[in-house]
Each structure stands twice: as C-alpha cells, then as structure tokens.
Design a protein around this motif. Structure first.
Motif, mmCIF file in Angstrom:
data_model
loop_
_atom_site.group_PDB
_atom_site.id
_atom_site.type_symbol
_atom_site.label_atom_id
_atom_site.label_comp_id
_atom_site.label_asym_id
_atom_site.label_seq_id
_atom_site.Cartn_x
_atom_site.Cartn_y
_atom_site.Cartn_z
ATOM 1 N N GLU A 1 -27.013 42.176 -84.607
ATOM 2 C CA GLU A 1 -26.200 43.625 -84.440
ATOM 3 C C GLU A 1 -27.031 44.703 -84.713
ATOM 4 O O GLU A 1 -26.863 45.706 -84.228
ATOM 5 C CB GLU A 1 -24.992 43.528 -85.330
ATOM 6 N N HIS A 2 -28.219 44.505 -85.303
ATOM 7 C CA HIS A 2 -29.125 45.742 -85.608
ATOM 8 C C HIS A 2 -30.026 45.920 -84.350
ATOM 9 O O HIS A 2 -30.726 46.917 -84.250
ATOM 10 C CB HIS A 2 -30.233 45.295 -86.841
ATOM 11 N N PHE A 3 -29.838 45.099 -83.109
ATOM 12 C CA PHE A 3 -30.264 45.464 -82.006
ATOM 13 C C PHE A 3 -29.155 46.187 -81.010
ATOM 14 O O PHE A 3 -29.534 46.698 -79.878
ATOM 15 C CB PHE A 3 -30.710 44.271 -81.293
ATOM 16 N N ASN A 4 -28.281 47.060 -81.651
ATOM 17 C CA ASN A 4 -27.215 47.706 -81.121
ATOM 18 C C ASN A 4 -27.568 49.386 -81.217
ATOM 19 O O ASN A 4 -27.973 49.757 -82.459
ATOM 20 C CB ASN A 4 -25.720 47.734 -81.799
ATOM 21 N N LEU A 5 -27.993 49.958 -80.153
ATOM 22 C CA LEU A 5 -28.427 51.441 -80.265
ATOM 23 C C LEU A 5 -27.153 52.157 -80.067
ATOM 24 O O LEU A 5 -26.335 51.920 -79.278
ATOM 25 C CB LEU A 5 -29.430 51.725 -79.262
ATOM 26 N N SER A 6 -27.072 53.196 -80.621
ATOM 27 C CA SER A 6 -25.924 54.043 -80.650
ATOM 28 C C SER A 6 -26.241 55.424 -80.049
ATOM 29 O O SER A 6 -27.227 56.096 -80.630
ATOM 30 C CB SER A 6 -25.105 54.152 -81.928
ATOM 31 N N ALA A 7 -25.435 56.193 -79.778
ATOM 32 C CA ALA A 7 -25.341 57.464 -79.328
ATOM 33 C C ALA A 7 -24.232 58.276 -79.389
ATOM 34 O O ALA A 7 -22.932 57.859 -79.065
ATOM 35 C CB ALA A 7 -26.064 57.666 -77.749
ATOM 36 N N MET A 8 -24.074 59.728 -79.783
ATOM 37 C CA MET A 8 -22.950 60.406 -79.957
ATOM 38 C C MET A 8 -23.023 61.484 -79.100
ATOM 39 O O MET A 8 -24.025 62.460 -79.059
ATOM 40 C CB MET A 8 -22.444 60.751 -81.463
ATOM 41 N N ILE A 9 -22.082 61.910 -78.052
ATOM 42 C CA ILE A 9 -22.099 63.181 -77.357
ATOM 43 C C ILE A 9 -21.028 64.128 -77.663
ATOM 44 O O ILE A 9 -19.634 63.590 -77.419
ATOM 45 C CB ILE A 9 -22.377 62.666 -75.896
ATOM 46 N N ASP A 10 -21.076 65.243 -77.665
ATOM 47 C CA ASP A 10 -20.108 66.322 -77.717
ATOM 48 C C ASP A 10 -19.600 66.368 -76.428
ATOM 49 O O ASP A 10 -20.283 66.997 -75.619
ATOM 50 C CB ASP A 10 -20.681 67.503 -78.322
ATOM 51 N N VAL A 11 -18.395 66.313 -76.362
ATOM 52 C CA VAL A 11 -17.515 66.795 -75.046
ATOM 53 C C VAL A 11 -17.425 68.049 -74.938
ATOM 54 O O VAL A 11 -17.004 68.787 -75.866
ATOM 55 C CB VAL A 11 -16.344 65.907 -75.138
ATOM 56 N N PRO A 12 -17.974 68.701 -73.708
ATOM 57 C CA PRO A 12 -17.744 70.008 -73.612
ATOM 58 C C PRO A 12 -16.388 70.455 -73.572
ATOM 59 O O PRO A 12 -15.162 69.808 -73.070
ATOM 60 C CB PRO A 12 -18.516 70.630 -72.421
ATOM 61 N N GLY A 13 -16.101 71.758 -73.990
ATOM 62 C CA GLY A 13 -14.718 72.464 -73.671
ATOM 63 C C GLY A 13 -14.279 72.311 -72.098
ATOM 64 O O GLY A 13 -15.097 72.557 -71.443
ATOM 65 N N GLY A 14 -12.877 72.202 -71.896
ATOM 66 C CA GLY A 14 -12.522 71.912 -70.317
ATOM 67 C C GLY A 14 -12.436 70.649 -69.935
ATOM 68 O O GLY A 14 -11.636 70.490 -68.940
ATOM 69 N N ALA A 15 -13.062 69.774 -70.657
ATOM 70 C CA ALA A 15 -13.163 68.276 -70.367
ATOM 71 C C ALA A 15 -11.854 67.611 -70.592
ATOM 72 O O ALA A 15 -11.573 67.947 -72.128
ATOM 73 C CB ALA A 15 -14.399 67.650 -70.640
ATOM 74 N N ASP A 16 -11.032 66.932 -70.040
ATOM 75 C CA ASP A 16 -9.913 66.382 -70.726
ATOM 76 C C ASP A 16 -10.241 64.703 -70.642
ATOM 77 O O ASP A 16 -11.206 64.188 -70.443
ATOM 78 C CB ASP A 16 -8.601 66.504 -69.839
ATOM 79 N N LEU A 17 -9.270 63.691 -71.324
ATOM 80 C CA LEU A 17 -9.618 62.505 -71.501
ATOM 81 C C LEU A 17 -10.011 61.858 -70.219
ATOM 82 O O LEU A 17 -10.771 61.106 -70.057
ATOM 83 C CB LEU A 17 -8.192 62.118 -72.134
ATOM 84 N N ALA A 18 -9.164 62.088 -69.013
ATOM 85 C CA ALA A 18 -9.497 61.552 -67.818
ATOM 86 C C ALA A 18 -10.862 61.961 -67.380
ATOM 87 O O ALA A 18 -11.425 60.986 -66.742
ATOM 88 C CB ALA A 18 -8.349 62.260 -66.848
ATOM 89 N N ASP A 19 -11.186 63.164 -67.569
ATOM 90 C CA ASP A 19 -12.795 63.477 -67.177
ATOM 91 C C ASP A 19 -13.795 62.583 -68.176
ATOM 92 O O ASP A 19 -14.829 62.068 -67.686
ATOM 93 C CB ASP A 19 -12.949 65.007 -67.491
ATOM 94 N N ALA A 20 -13.364 62.306 -69.067
ATOM 95 C CA ALA A 20 -14.167 61.642 -70.265
ATOM 96 C C ALA A 20 -14.299 60.081 -69.816
ATOM 97 O O ALA A 20 -15.412 59.455 -69.528
ATOM 98 C CB ALA A 20 -13.936 61.446 -71.468
ATOM 99 N N LEU A 21 -13.124 59.509 -69.291
ATOM 100 C CA LEU A 21 -13.140 58.079 -68.784
ATOM 101 C C LEU A 21 -13.801 58.216 -67.417
ATOM 102 O O LEU A 21 -14.620 57.114 -67.119
ATOM 103 C CB LEU A 21 -11.773 57.659 -68.639
ATOM 104 N N THR A 22 -13.767 59.066 -66.704
ATOM 105 C CA THR A 22 -14.353 59.170 -65.422
ATOM 106 C C THR A 22 -15.861 59.231 -65.401
ATOM 107 O O THR A 22 -16.726 58.558 -64.867
ATOM 108 C CB THR A 22 -13.905 60.300 -64.343
#
Length: 455
Positions: free
Chosen positions: A38-59
């Motif tokens: 599992e230490h070969f799992n790389l991670s990233a966190m992205i701040d979602v811009p204002g105006g984007a909704d859940l459907a936009d994120a899934l798209t």
C-alpha cells in the motif's frame, strides 16, 4: 455522511503490452511487499473551484480516466507469472466516495479520506485509481485521488493534478488537455529500434559501473538487527534548506549535486570506503517528448563516487560529472541489466552490492535565500532549533537486498531527509547520526564558504 457514486467511462483505445521499463522497476520492488504494498499508493488533493457542482466533479473524473489510458489499465499475470498492461476501452466503472463535512472541517476530512483510500493496496485486476470528494453545503470542496505507482510517478502525478484542475474549471468545454505518450506507446517504443539502441547504450554504462562496484558496501558490520529489521528516521530542517541553497548558488551547481556530495562523504565515513557506490533515482524527464510520457518513468542508475584526496568542493565537481553521466543513460531494460549483474557476479567470483539507494528531488527555487555576510552565522544559528527528528514505523522487510535507502525532498521552507537502514549492518542510532551529520556538514560548509567570501 458517506455516499458512493459510480462513474462509468468509455475510453477510445484498448490493447495490451508488456510493462514499460519504468513499470517493471516499480513492480520488481512492489512484489517484494505483496500483497501489502500500500505504500506504493500515490495521493493528490485538488481544491475544487467555486461554481463547480458535484456533477461537474464527477464529469471531470470521467474525462480524466477516459483520456489517460494508464488510469484504466489492469495488470493480469502472463504465463510466467509476470504482469502485463491491459487497457480497458469501455465498460469500466470508477467508484467515487463522497463525504459531507462542515464548512470548517473540509480540509481535515479530506486528509482523513486520503489516508483511508491509501490504506489498502491495489490488486492487479482493478483499475489503479480511487477517488473521493469532500462536499459542504451541497458543493464539492476537495477532490482526492489515490493512484497505484504502476500507473504514475510523482512527476506525472503533477500533470494529472493540473489536468484535473483544467477539467474542473471548464467541465463542459472541449478538453484542452495535452496529448500524452501513453504507456502502450512507450512500451512499443522501448521494444522498437530506438528503444534497443537506448538499452544498448545504458547497458554499456551499467557494465562499466559494475566493474567498480564493491562486493559489500558495509564489510564487517554484521550485528543483531532490531526486532523490526528495517528502521527509518526523518529529519525536517529549514537550516539544511538554507545551507543547501546557498552552497548551490555559490558553487553554481544544483541543490541535488550539493546534497549528493554531502551524502557521499558521509556514506564513505559510515562504510569506511574511499569510493562509494549507490543507485541514484533518476526521473528521466528531459526532452519535451519524455515530459509528455504518462505513467512511471523513473529508474535507479548506478553511480561510483571517488572520495580519495578530495575536499568538499572537489567532491562536488566529481558528483556533478558522475551524476550528469548517470542521468544521461538512466533509461534501461531491467531484463538485460539483471543479466549483466549476474554475468559480473560470475566473472568476479563475488556478488555485486546494489544495497544502497539515494533518491533526491530538490527544486531550485527557495524562499530562504540569504546574502553572504557576517549576519549569516547568526541567521543559521537561529534556524538550527527548528530542525526536527522524526521516527517512522519500522518494517520487517524491504526491497530484496537493499540495506540503505536515503531520500530527500522539499517541504515548505525546509528539506525533508529520510533514511531507512537494515539494522543488521547500520543501527538505528547510526541512522539518526547520519541524518544529523547531513545537516551539520551542509551548515559547516556553508559557514566556511561564507566566511571566505566575506574575508
């Protein structure tokens, strides 16, 4: 509250191929720990811009997976028991975890969800990506990716983050993501005439370095290991950041060269050798084409450093030349290199010690640059107390044969250095002393040079 969403993707191309050279290097190490890699799992966190909704994120997630073949690849075993890459074109599903948080808790919930998604290893028959979304007031705030190292490396992960941000900013517009060299294409290139020429050149370099490789970098140091044999310690140091950057500026070489000079001198002292041999992690992203390759591309390349009758600046010059040569030939065919190592072992009548690894990713930019003046000593002394030693969890195993693994990377206004050692040859106390020595040597060399500049 937790909700699960299914994102169905339908990519354009399918196909299968051998692993790329970079993927082979990752797998040859990951399989040592299987199934607990599992230490070969790389991670990233992205701040979602204002105006984007859940459907936009899934798209945006769907488009990312469709355009990046490595993110919809599975790795079935062939008849020899070795993985191949198999790209799925359609019918795949990405499960996305949504977690609702209070306005002031979104960041902490994102950190917690990242850890949760990283906790379990990927299996070879699942696509190598997991995703999560933190929402608050029905709006997505943070998007989390966890990707298996077989599908990306840290350089490529930065590109993935950048592309996802573009997709989030304009989910309904035509994609402007640059076209990547996909891993299927990279595998084909490595098997073709150009790849064979590169492999031949790198093989000649490996053979030249193996001649100088010692049978044992730590002779006569066998002792009783800790209960968890492999112990790791980290140092986080702003004063090391300052010293490395200023030495880099003054000696006109990269921070990586400065760090490697310090590490080589200390490794020579630890091993009692005037010539040290280690595998240097090379990211291999030099040409414009290489920078566009998706998937893992880094490979460890051997490097011999002669410390005989050399002061610090002479070692820096030798490191500069040796590392430049190593980086030039850092793309290699693991199968042919393994055969070369076996051949060298037979010819010498003794093993080749490949137990030392050094992996350095230090950028050139720094927010801690000071001028060469009499104030430097005081400035340095004020930074010293901010150095932190951090003990990491021990492990009962490491990559086969590895006994010394030194890494350095940038943190915010600091350099973080970690050292994992096989305590049957390098004790936990010696590991801590080594890291403290890295900081002290860099500081003392900078203070010495700054005094010379002033005088």
């Amino acid at each position: 509250m937790t909700t699960f969403h299914q994102v169905r993707f339908a990519g354009g191309r399918s196909g299968d191929a051998p692993l790329t050279w970079g993927q082979q290097c990752i797998w040859d190490e990951a399989k040592t720990f299987a199934p607990h890699h599992e230490h070969f799992n790389l991670s990233a966190m992205i701040d979602v811009p204002g105006g984007a909704d859940l459907a936009d994120a899934l798209t945006a997630l769907r488009k990312l997976v469709e355009q990046r073949e490595s993110l919809r690849t599975i790795y079935p075993l062939d008849l020899s028991g070795y993985p191949r890459q198999c790209v799925r074109s359609s019918g795949g599903t990405l499960d996305v975890v949504e977690r609702v948080a209070g306005e002031d808790e979104t960041r902490s919930e994102a950190v917690a969800l990242t850890a949760e998604l990283q906790r379990s290893p990927f299996s070879l028959d699942e696509i190598p990506i997991r995703a999560g979304i933190i929402t608050s007031d029905a709006r997505p705030r943070h998007l989390i990716l966890v990707i298996f190292h077989l599908a990306t490396d840290r350089w490529d992960l930065r590109n993935i983050k950048r592309e996802l941000k573009q997709l989030l900013a304009a989910p309904l517009q035509r994609s402007t993501i640059p076209k990547r060299v996909q891993t299927l294409d990279q595998a084909a290139s490595e098997q073709g005439p150009e790849g064979k020429a590169i492999a031949e050149r790198s093989l000649r370099y490996w053979k030249s370095q193996l001649v100088a490789a010692p049978p044992d970098m730590f002779p006569g140091r066998a002792s009783d290991p800790d209960s968890l044999r492999f112990q790791e310690t980290c140092v986080e140091s702003p004063v090391l950041e300052t010293a490395i950057r200023e030495l880099s500026r003054h000696l006109k070489v990269s921070p990586t060269v400065i760090f490697l000079a310090v590490a080589s001198i200390l490794l020579g002292k630890l091993s009692g050798k005037s010539e040290v041999f280690f595998l240097l992690g090379c990211h291999n992203r030099f040409s414009d084409n290489d920078k566009m390759v998706a998937g893992p591309f880094s490979q460890d390349t051997p490097m011999v450093v002669d410390l005989t009758d050399a002061d610090f600046q002479q070692v820096v010059r030798r490191i500069w030349y040796a590392s430049l040569t190593a980086y030039v030939v850092a793309k290699w065919d693991p199968t042919r290199v393994a055969a070369a190592v076996e051949e060298a072992t037979r010819e010498r009548g003794s093993k080749v010690d490949l137990s030392c690894n050094v992996n350095v990713t230090l950028g050139r930019d720094s927010g801690l640059s000071v001028s060469a003046s009499r104030a430097d000593a005081e400035y340095i002394e004020n930074l010293r107390p901010q150095t932190r030693i951090i003990s990491m969890p021990g492990s009962s195993r490491d990559r086969a044969g590895r006994r010394f693994f030194l890494r350095a990377h940038n943190s915010s206004h600091a350099i973080v250095v970690s050292l994992r050692t096989d305590t049957s040859v390098v004790s936990s106390e010696e590991g801590v002393n080594f890291l403290e020595g890295v900081v002290e040597m860099a500081v003392q060399e900078w203070l010495r040079i700054s005094r010379e500049v002033v005088s």
